[in-house]
Design a protein around this motif. Structure first.
Motif, PDB file in Angstrom:
ATOM      1  N   ASP A  46       0.819  -1.216   0.000  1.00 63.52           N
ATOM      2  CA  ASP A  46       0.000   0.000   0.000  1.00 63.52           C
ATOM      3  C   ASP A  46       0.850   1.262   0.000  1.00 63.52           C
ATOM      4  N   LYS A  47       2.106   1.168   0.456  1.00 62.47           N
ATOM      5  CA  LYS A  47       2.892   2.402   0.520  1.00 62.47           C
ATOM      6  C   LYS A  47       4.070   2.444  -0.432  1.00 62.47           C
ATOM      7  N   VAL A  48       4.484   1.293  -0.964  1.00 60.57           N
ATOM      8  CA  VAL A  48       5.714   1.293  -1.756  1.00 60.57           C
ATOM      9  C   VAL A  48       5.597   2.202  -2.983  1.00 60.57           C
ATOM     10  N   ASP A  49       4.412   2.248  -3.590  1.00 60.60           N
ATOM     11  CA  ASP A  49       4.275   3.023  -4.822  1.00 60.60           C
ATOM     12  C   ASP A  49       4.293   4.527  -4.603  1.00 60.60           C
ATOM     13  N   VAL A  50       3.948   4.939  -3.396  1.00 62.61           N
ATOM     14  CA  VAL A  50       3.898   6.385  -3.158  1.00 62.61           C
ATOM     15  C   VAL A  50       5.188   6.908  -2.540  1.00 62.61           C
ATOM     16  N   LEU A  51       6.090   6.038  -2.198  1.00 64.07           N
ATOM     17  CA  LEU A  51       7.378   6.485  -1.650  1.00 64.07           C
ATOM     18  C   LEU A  51       8.416   6.523  -2.772  1.00 64.07           C
ATOM     19  N   PRO A  52       9.463   7.344  -2.607  1.00 66.56           N
ATOM     20  CA  PRO A  52      10.484   7.447  -3.661  1.00 66.56           C
ATOM     21  C   PRO A  52      11.124   6.083  -3.937  1.00 66.56           C
ATOM     22  N   ASN A  53      11.632   5.896  -5.149  1.00 68.57           N
ATOM     23  CA  ASN A  53      12.170   4.579  -5.467  1.00 68.57           C
ATOM     24  C   ASN A  53      13.642   4.393  -5.117  1.00 68.57           C
ATOM     25  N   ASP A  54      14.219   5.341  -4.396  1.00 70.13           N
ATOM     26  CA  ASP A  54      15.599   5.110  -3.915  1.00 70.13           C
ATOM     27  C   ASP A  54      15.615   4.481  -2.520  1.00 70.13           C
ATOM     28  N   VAL A  55      14.459   4.034  -2.050  1.00 68.50           N
ATOM     29  CA  VAL A  55      14.413   3.335  -0.766  1.00 68.50           C
ATOM     30  C   VAL A  55      14.979   1.928  -0.933  1.00 68.50           C
ATOM     31  N   THR A  56      15.820   1.505   0.024  1.00 67.59           N
ATOM     32  CA  THR A  56      16.257   0.104   0.089  1.00 67.59           C
ATOM     33  C   THR A  56      15.301  -0.602   1.042  1.00 67.59           C
ATOM     34  N   TRP A  57      14.520  -1.532   0.503  1.00 66.42           N
ATOM     35  CA  TRP A  57      13.492  -2.179   1.319  1.00 66.42           C
ATOM     36  C   TRP A  57      14.011  -3.441   1.988  1.00 66.42           C
ATOM     37  N   HIS A  58      13.558  -3.610   3.233  1.00 64.81           N
ATOM     38  CA  HIS A  58      13.851  -4.807   4.020  1.00 64.81           C
ATOM     39  C   HIS A  58      12.517  -5.409   4.429  1.00 64.81           C
ATOM     40  N   PHE A  59      12.367  -6.706   4.244  1.00 66.67           N
ATOM     41  CA  PHE A  59      11.165  -7.364   4.729  1.00 66.67           C
ATOM     42  C   PHE A  59      11.520  -8.139   5.988  1.00 66.67           C
ATOM     43  N   ILE A  60      10.814  -7.838   7.097  1.00 65.11           N
ATOM     44  CA  ILE A  60      11.229  -8.377   8.397  1.00 65.11           C
ATOM     45  C   ILE A  60      10.169  -9.231   9.074  1.00 65.11           C
ATOM     46  N   GLY A  61       9.054  -9.469   8.395  1.00 61.60           N
ATOM     47  CA  GLY A  61       7.982 -10.216   9.055  1.00 61.60           C
ATOM     48  C   GLY A  61       7.900 -11.651   8.572  1.00 61.60           C
ATOM     49  N   SER A  62       6.984 -12.387   9.131  1.00 57.94           N
ATOM     50  CA  SER A  62       6.826 -13.757   8.660  1.00 57.94           C
ATOM     51  C   SER A  62       6.248 -13.690   7.250  1.00 57.94           C
ATOM     52  N   LEU A  63       6.801 -14.503   6.367  1.00 57.29           N
ATOM     53  CA  LEU A  63       6.554 -14.360   4.939  1.00 57.29           C
ATOM     54  C   LEU A  63       5.900 -15.623   4.398  1.00 57.29           C
ATOM     55  N   GLN A  64       4.694 -15.458   3.859  1.00 61.13           N
ATOM     56  CA  GLN A  64       4.017 -16.592   3.221  1.00 61.13           C
ATOM     57  C   GLN A  64       4.543 -16.745   1.805  1.00 61.13           C
ATOM     58  N   ARG A  65       4.659 -17.988   1.377  1.00 63.66           N
ATOM     59  CA  ARG A  65       5.258 -18.227   0.062  1.00 63.66           C
ATOM     60  C   ARG A  65       4.445 -17.604  -1.065  1.00 63.66           C
ATOM     61  N   ASN A  66       3.128 -17.544  -0.905  1.00 67.05           N
ATOM     62  CA  ASN A  66       2.330 -16.994  -2.013  1.00 67.05           C
ATOM     63  C   ASN A  66       2.453 -15.470  -2.138  1.00 67.05           C
ATOM     64  N   LYS A  67       3.183 -14.843  -1.219  1.00 62.62           N
ATOM     65  CA  LYS A  67       3.380 -13.381  -1.303  1.00 62.62           C
ATOM     66  C   LYS A  67       4.764 -13.012  -1.828  1.00 62.62           C
ATOM     67  N   VAL A  68       5.624 -13.997  -1.979  1.00 63.10           N
ATOM     68  CA  VAL A  68       7.011 -13.714  -2.382  1.00 63.10           C
ATOM     69  C   VAL A  68       7.060 -13.027  -3.740  1.00 63.10           C
ATOM     70  N   LYS A  69       6.092 -13.366  -4.598  1.00 62.26           N
ATOM     71  CA  LYS A  69       6.107 -12.779  -5.942  1.00 62.26           C
ATOM     72  C   LYS A  69       6.054 -11.251  -5.908  1.00 62.26           C
ATOM     73  N   TYR A  70       5.344 -10.706  -4.931  1.00 60.86           N
ATOM     74  CA  TYR A  70       5.250  -9.249  -4.854  1.00 60.86           C
ATOM     75  C   TYR A  70       6.601  -8.633  -4.480  1.00 60.86           C
ATOM     76  N   LEU A  71       7.309  -9.299  -3.585  1.00 57.85           N
ATOM     77  CA  LEU A  71       8.622  -8.783  -3.174  1.00 57.85           C
ATOM     78  C   LEU A  71       9.606  -8.864  -4.332  1.00 57.85           C
ATOM     79  N   ALA A  72       9.531  -9.954  -5.085  1.00 57.20           N
ATOM     80  CA  ALA A  72      10.450 -10.126  -6.219  1.00 57.20           C
ATOM     81  C   ALA A  72      10.164  -9.093  -7.305  1.00 57.20           C
TER      82      ALA A  72
END
Ligand SMILES: *Cc1c(COP(=O)(O)O)cnc(C)c1O
Length: 220
Positions: free
Chosen positions: A60-86
């Protein structure tokens, strides 16, 4: 507290143990905050490493923030959501906890031509409520990840048992650091608002700080 006060806490902790402050990456945990607040409190102060723990909230927020952010994912991650991170090239995943998740990171990384830098989350204290692998299972996960071309395991991550007393976290951090040493892994993601200075004293290379960055400075 604010970015400035956390930065001085980092400098002070480094000084106590003879480390260089730039050996510690301040990862600003932006969960629960709106993009305008993230821009004002973190990005404007030069914190460009941001972390979220839920995929949908992040999307919900990645698109409205500048694209020079280095993102870290720190929560429990379901496999069916990995595609969005990739698809969005999330740089770091701190919460690798299974071979099957590593395989999905590889699959989606390959599909999107993205190499994930990954930390294995370790449940150091063996708490039932915590995510992460047991310390004795780190080797199995490393072996499984080694051949994967889009998954680079760079280190370990841990959360200390909940406590108001920062010193209580020290044994967890010591264990994580020696585990990382034993496996020859460079990155240690440990320390949050309440205990990041202790984590730095014990060798943290990344601290994940949220509330301490956003709490308004006390006045008067
Ligand atoms: C929320 C969170 C943090 C930051 O916690 P604060 O106490 O707000 O600094 C760090 N790591 C993880 C995994 C989190 O979920």
């Amino acid at each position: 507290m604010s970015v400035a006060s956390v930065r001085s806490g980092i400098v002070a902790a480094c000084a106590r143990v003879g480390r260089e402050p730039d050996s510690v990456r301040l990862v600003g945990v932006s969960k629960g905050h709106e993009p305008d607040e993230i821009e004002r409190v973190l990005l404007a102060e030069g914190v460009h490493d941001l972390a979220e723990n839920r995929v949908q909230a992040w999307r919900d927020k990645v698109d409205v923030l500048p694209n020079d952010v280095t993102w870290h994912f720190i929560g429990s991650l379901q496999r069916n959501k990995v595609k969005y991170l990739a698809a969005r090239g999330v740089a770091w995943v701190h919460s690798l906890n299974s071979v099957r998740l590593a395989e999905e990171l590889e699959r989606q990384g390959a599909r999107h031509d993205h190499v994930f830098r990954v930390l294995i989350e370790v449940n150091v204290a063996g708490e039932d409520a915590k995510q992460g692998v047991r310390p004795e299972d780190v080797g199995v996960l490393l072996d499984a990840a080694r051949p994967l071309e889009h998954v680079q395991v760079r280190g370990l991550m841990a959360m200390a048992p909940f406590s108001d007393e920062p010193e209580d976290a020290r044994p967890t951090f010591q264990t994580l650091a020696s585990l990382a040493d034993a496996w020859g892994l460079e990155e240690r993601s440990m320390g949050m608002s309440g205990d990041y200075e202790v984590a730095i004293e014990e060798g943290a290379t990344m601290v994940r700080v949220g509330s301490a960055l956003f709490t308004p400075e006390a006045t008067g």
